[in-house]
Design a protein around this motif. Structure first.
Motif, PDB file in Angstrom:
ATOM      1  N   ALA A   2       2.302-104.703 -46.902  1.00 52.70           N
ATOM      2  CA  ALA A   2       2.028-103.688 -47.912  1.00 52.70           C
ATOM      3  C   ALA A   2       3.011-102.530 -47.824  1.00 52.70           C
ATOM      4  CB  ALA A   2       0.609-103.168 -47.743  1.00 52.70           C
ATOM      5  N   VAL A   4       4.803 -99.106 -46.123  1.00 51.64           N
ATOM      6  CA  VAL A   4       4.263 -97.872 -45.568  1.00 51.64           C
ATOM      7  C   VAL A   4       3.114 -97.407 -46.461  1.00 51.64           C
ATOM      8  CG1 VAL A   4       4.767 -95.472 -44.987  1.00 51.64           C
ATOM      9  CG2 VAL A   4       6.492 -97.247 -44.580  1.00 51.64           C
ATOM     10  N   PHE A 104       9.999 -96.140 -47.427  1.00 55.35           N
ATOM     11  CA  PHE A 104       9.165 -95.012 -47.823  1.00 55.35           C
ATOM     12  C   PHE A 104       7.797 -95.447 -48.329  1.00 55.35           C
ATOM     13  CE2 PHE A 104      11.635 -91.096 -47.728  1.00 55.35           C
ATOM     14  CZ  PHE A 104      12.903 -91.580 -47.499  1.00 55.35           C
ATOM     15  N   GLY A 105       6.827 -94.574 -48.091  1.00 59.41           N
ATOM     16  CA  GLY A 105       5.523 -94.731 -48.716  1.00 59.41           C
ATOM     17  C   GLY A 105       5.556 -94.205 -50.140  1.00 59.41           C
TER      18      GLY A 105
ATOM     19  N   ARG B  43       8.733 -96.427 -55.464  1.00 59.42           N
ATOM     20  CA  ARG B  43       9.027 -95.763 -54.200  1.00 59.42           C
ATOM     21  C   ARG B  43      10.511 -95.486 -54.061  1.00 59.42           C
ATOM     22  NH1 ARG B  43       5.119 -98.343 -49.596  1.00 59.42           N
ATOM     23  NH2 ARG B  43       3.291 -98.657 -50.911  1.00 59.42           N
ATOM     24  N   LEU B  44      10.802 -94.497 -53.279  1.00 61.84           N
ATOM     25  CA  LEU B  44      12.181 -94.232 -52.912  1.00 61.84           C
ATOM     26  C   LEU B  44      12.698 -95.442 -52.120  1.00 61.84           C
ATOM     27  CD1 LEU B  44      14.147 -91.809 -53.168  1.00 61.84           C
ATOM     28  CD2 LEU B  44      13.421 -91.126 -50.900  1.00 61.84           C
ATOM     29  N   GLN B  45      13.887 -95.920 -52.496  1.00 63.42           N
ATOM     30  CA  GLN B  45      14.397 -97.124 -51.843  1.00 63.42           C
ATOM     31  C   GLN B  45      15.901 -97.016 -51.660  1.00 63.42           C
ATOM     32  OE1 GLN B  45      14.529-100.575 -54.807  1.00 63.42           O
ATOM     33  NE2 GLN B  45      13.199 -99.130 -55.889  1.00 63.42           N
TER      34      GLN B  45
END
Lengths: 113, 109
Positions: A2, A4, A104-105, B43-45
């Motif tokens: 899943a 963060v 990142f979450g 999301r930031l990636q």
């Protein structure tokens, strides 16, 4: 996987209240980071941990902010007491050791009224 | 001190036009440079990193140590490139990753 996981997704509170943000990193990742995102300042690093130990907390704005990582699968960022200027999106990120990217979450949108 | 500077908060270009998002850094040593992207509701990636020397979604970035820059470029912008872009720096062998203030790219039809 899943990824963060951060909770809550949104938090609205009144000035002076305690706020606790939660993060579950990706299993096996040794480093965990807390960032704050605002329009004016972009992404600011608040604190990061390696193997559950805080390595650098120089970005924590004030004593009102504290962070813990009691085990490899959980971290909290606490603000007590909260103030309107703390309103921002707070991101948690994790990474494995080595020259790896950050994962990142989804972030927690905090609004302090 | 480590610092990442993105001078433009907003960059607006037409579809098909070239785009360059600027990034300058300050670091005493050999840094690792990255570009991260945040699309709407995602999301930031990671987009790309300088050590990979790769092109992702048509974007490239070259590390210029003389000018301490790591500008992101794409010859022909697409509407789906509209997003928030962050330049990031990490000291070689270290953990700490710092980000610039970000540039919002808006590609107009």
């Amino acid at each position: 996987d899943a990824g963060v996981i951060q909770s809550p997704r949104h938090e609205v509170t009144e000035m002076g209240q305690e706020v606790t943000l939660r993060c579950k990193p990706i299993s096996g990742h040794n480093s965990l980071f807390w960032y704050r995102q605002t329009m004016m300042r972009g992404l600011e690093l608040l604190i990061y941990f390696n193997n559950n130990v805080p390595i650098d907390d120089s970005g924590m704005p004030e004593d009102r902010f504290s962070a813990k990582m009691p085990n490899a699968s959980f971290s909290t960022l606490k603000i007590q007491p909260s103030e309107p200027r703390d309103s921002a999106v707070y991101f948690c990120a994790s990474s494995p050791d080595g020259p790896e990217k950050l994962f990142f979450g989804s972030g927690t949108q905090l609004s302090v009224l | 001190a480590q610092r990442v500077t993105q001078p433009e908060k907003l960059l607006s270009v037409f579809k098909g036009a070239p785009v360059e998002l600027k990034c300058n850094y300050s670091y005493s040593g050999s840094p690792e440079l990255f570009w991260y992207v945040q699309y709407s509701r995602q999301r930031l990636q990671l987009l790309l990193r300088h050590i990979s020397r790769e092109s992702i979604k048509g974007f490239t970035a070259d590390l210029n140590k003389g000018e301490t820059s790591f500008h992101l470029k794409k010859p022909f912008a697409q509407e789906e490139d509209s997003a928030m872009y962050y330049c990031a720096l990490r000291g070689a062998g270290g953990f700490k990753t710092i980000f610039g203030a970000g540039t919002r790219l808006f590609v107009k039809a």
